[in-house]
Design an enzyme around this catalytic site. Sequence first.
Site, PDB file in Angstrom:
ATOM      1  N   SER A  11       2.310 -15.997  -1.923  1.00 14.68           N
ATOM      2  CA  SER A  11       1.536 -16.867  -1.031  1.00 14.68           C
ATOM      3  C   SER A  11       1.225 -18.228  -1.652  1.00 14.68           C
ATOM      4  CB  SER A  11       0.209 -16.192  -0.665  1.00 14.68           C
ATOM      5  OG  SER A  11       0.453 -14.951  -0.066  1.00 14.68           O
TER       6      SER A  11
HETATM    7  C1  LIG Z   1       2.498 -12.968   1.899  1.00 15.77           C
HETATM    8  S1  LIG Z   1       3.124 -11.507   1.189  1.00 15.77           S
HETATM    9  C2  LIG Z   1       1.858 -10.995   0.075  1.00 15.77           C
HETATM   10  C3  LIG Z   1       1.677 -11.920  -1.079  1.00 15.77           C
HETATM   11  C4  LIG Z   1       0.928 -11.313  -2.223  1.00 15.77           C
HETATM   12  N1  LIG Z   1      -0.450 -10.973  -1.900  1.00 15.77           N
HETATM   13  C5  LIG Z   1       0.972 -12.173  -3.479  1.00 15.77           C
HETATM   14  O1  LIG Z   1       0.192 -11.912  -4.368  1.00 15.77           O
HETATM   15  O2  LIG Z   1       1.794 -13.067  -3.588  1.00 15.77           O
HETATM   16  C6  LIG Z   1       2.913 -10.343   2.510  1.00 15.77           C
HETATM   17  C7  LIG Z   1       3.395  -8.964   2.156  1.00 15.77           C
HETATM   18  O3  LIG Z   1       2.909  -8.057   3.127  1.00 15.77           O
HETATM   19  C8  LIG Z   1       3.817  -6.974   3.165  1.00 15.77           C
HETATM   20  N2  LIG Z   1       3.549  -6.163   4.360  1.00 15.77           N
HETATM   21  C9  LIG Z   1       3.954  -6.352   5.638  1.00 15.77           C
HETATM   22  N3  LIG Z   1       3.496  -5.376   6.425  1.00 15.77           N
HETATM   23  C10 LIG Z   1       2.780  -4.539   5.637  1.00 15.77           C
HETATM   24  C11 LIG Z   1       2.069  -3.334   5.859  1.00 15.77           C
HETATM   25  N4  LIG Z   1       1.986  -2.771   7.071  1.00 15.77           N
HETATM   26  N5  LIG Z   1       1.456  -2.751   4.807  1.00 15.77           N
HETATM   27  C12 LIG Z   1       1.521  -3.287   3.566  1.00 15.77           C
HETATM   28  N6  LIG Z   1       2.200  -4.415   3.291  1.00 15.77           N
HETATM   29  C13 LIG Z   1       2.813  -5.034   4.315  1.00 15.77           C
HETATM   30  C14 LIG Z   1       5.171  -7.643   3.127  1.00 15.77           C
HETATM   31  O4  LIG Z   1       6.169  -6.734   2.679  1.00 15.77           O
HETATM   32  C15 LIG Z   1       4.913  -8.793   2.159  1.00 15.77           C
HETATM   33  O5  LIG Z   1       5.344  -8.486   0.859  1.00 15.77           O
END
Ligand SMILES: C[S@@+](CC[C@H](N)C(=O)[O-])C[C@H]1O[C@@H](n2cnc3c(N)ncnc32)[C@H](O)[C@@H]1O
Length: 407
Positions: free
Chosen positions: A76
Amino acid sequence: MNVADVDLATSAESPRAALVAQLREQGSLRTDRVTAAFLAVPRHLFLPGVSLTRAYENDSVVTKRNEHGVSISSVSQPGIVAMMLEQAEVEPGHRVLEIGSGGYNAALLTELVGPDGAVTSIDIDADVIDRAHAGLAASGYTSVNAFRADGEFGAKDDAPFDRIIVTVGAWDVPPAWVEQLAEDGRIVVPVRMRGLTRSVVFERDGDQLVSRSVEVCGFVAMQGAGEHDERLVLLHGKEIGLRFDDEPPGDVDLLNGVLASPRTEVWSGVTVGNTEPFDTLQVWLATTVPGFCWLAVDPELDTDIVKPANRMASPAVVDGATFAYLTIRKASSEPGTSVYEFGVHSHGPDAETVAARFNEQVQVWDRSHRGGKGPRVTATPVGAPDEPQPGGSVIRKKHVTLTVSWT
Ligand SMILES: C[S@@+](CC[C@H](N)C(=O)[O-])C[C@H]1O[C@@H](n2cnc3c(N)ncnc32)[C@H](O)[C@@H]1O
């Protein structure tokens, strides 16, 4: 390294410290504790193969796309991560659940909870968990419990949590998050409300969750059990897309050929400077105007037939065979000034009425809500005795009913 060790104003030789200085200056980092965490965690170790310069830009880095090229995982944007950590007010000793992993934010959280706290970080994608494990090992944050799971169901073995921080766009607030939240806990979640995402801090108030802060943000969409697809209506071939968060109102086939009808134009008298935020106008329109949607123009097919305020996403409304959208024009002819006026363009049999109604809401926002405290969001479980009736500012989800109110 801590805040006192770094002269933030003159630290451009260190990319990490320079990024921190930038985030401090723009207000994303507000407290010394979160600033110290940003100084401590080496973001580049969570971005192997990415240059040091890129790793310390205030930008997200896409790490995975789906078959349509849409981003589904990213590290992010630091400014958004900082803003959400400030919203969360994580304290030493807290137990924190992060939904949507990658490692970087989990490492920052580990700094904030300290040796007496605990961080659980889950992701639906096994590749992301592998990447998180590698980054956490390389940077030494090995106490994080990171594993593959669908965030819809939380992480009950590690519950209760003082903070639940969701780092993926959520359409709903599933019951597991509330069940696994400590009594005086906080959920920070990017909630999608009529196609608009805002990072909302929720706290308990009886059976309900009530917002303490609402901030602008953008995130990749939730996958798994909480996935929610938008409905897309195409106009003028595929040039114009109208995105609805739920079913479009009425029969959208009535809109066929609507752009061939003459355009009605009304102007609000409401102006905005080109660096002035108007994010609360978007929330106001999205939550008060029935038939609300977002208009986008395909840049490759653009014939200039519509002139929206923003070609990627402009507030719009559909009412039967009529549609209207927010537009903008330069309000001052004086050179060097950049003040713009909002207006509405409309096409269809009721163009004048629909445009006037939409325009009036722009004026109501200006008179009553502009520069105010912003929206307050309440989430009430579906089926609860005090569940509100649907109406202008009531948004029904599968698990909760959201009410958006203004003071
Ligand atoms: C923006 S990224 C997270 C960035 C992270 N917090 C970092 O430290 O950089 C969003 C993540 O949410 C995950 N995601 C999507 N749907 C999800 C779900 N139902 N449960 C858990 N993770 C999910 C995606 O695979 C993706 O890796």
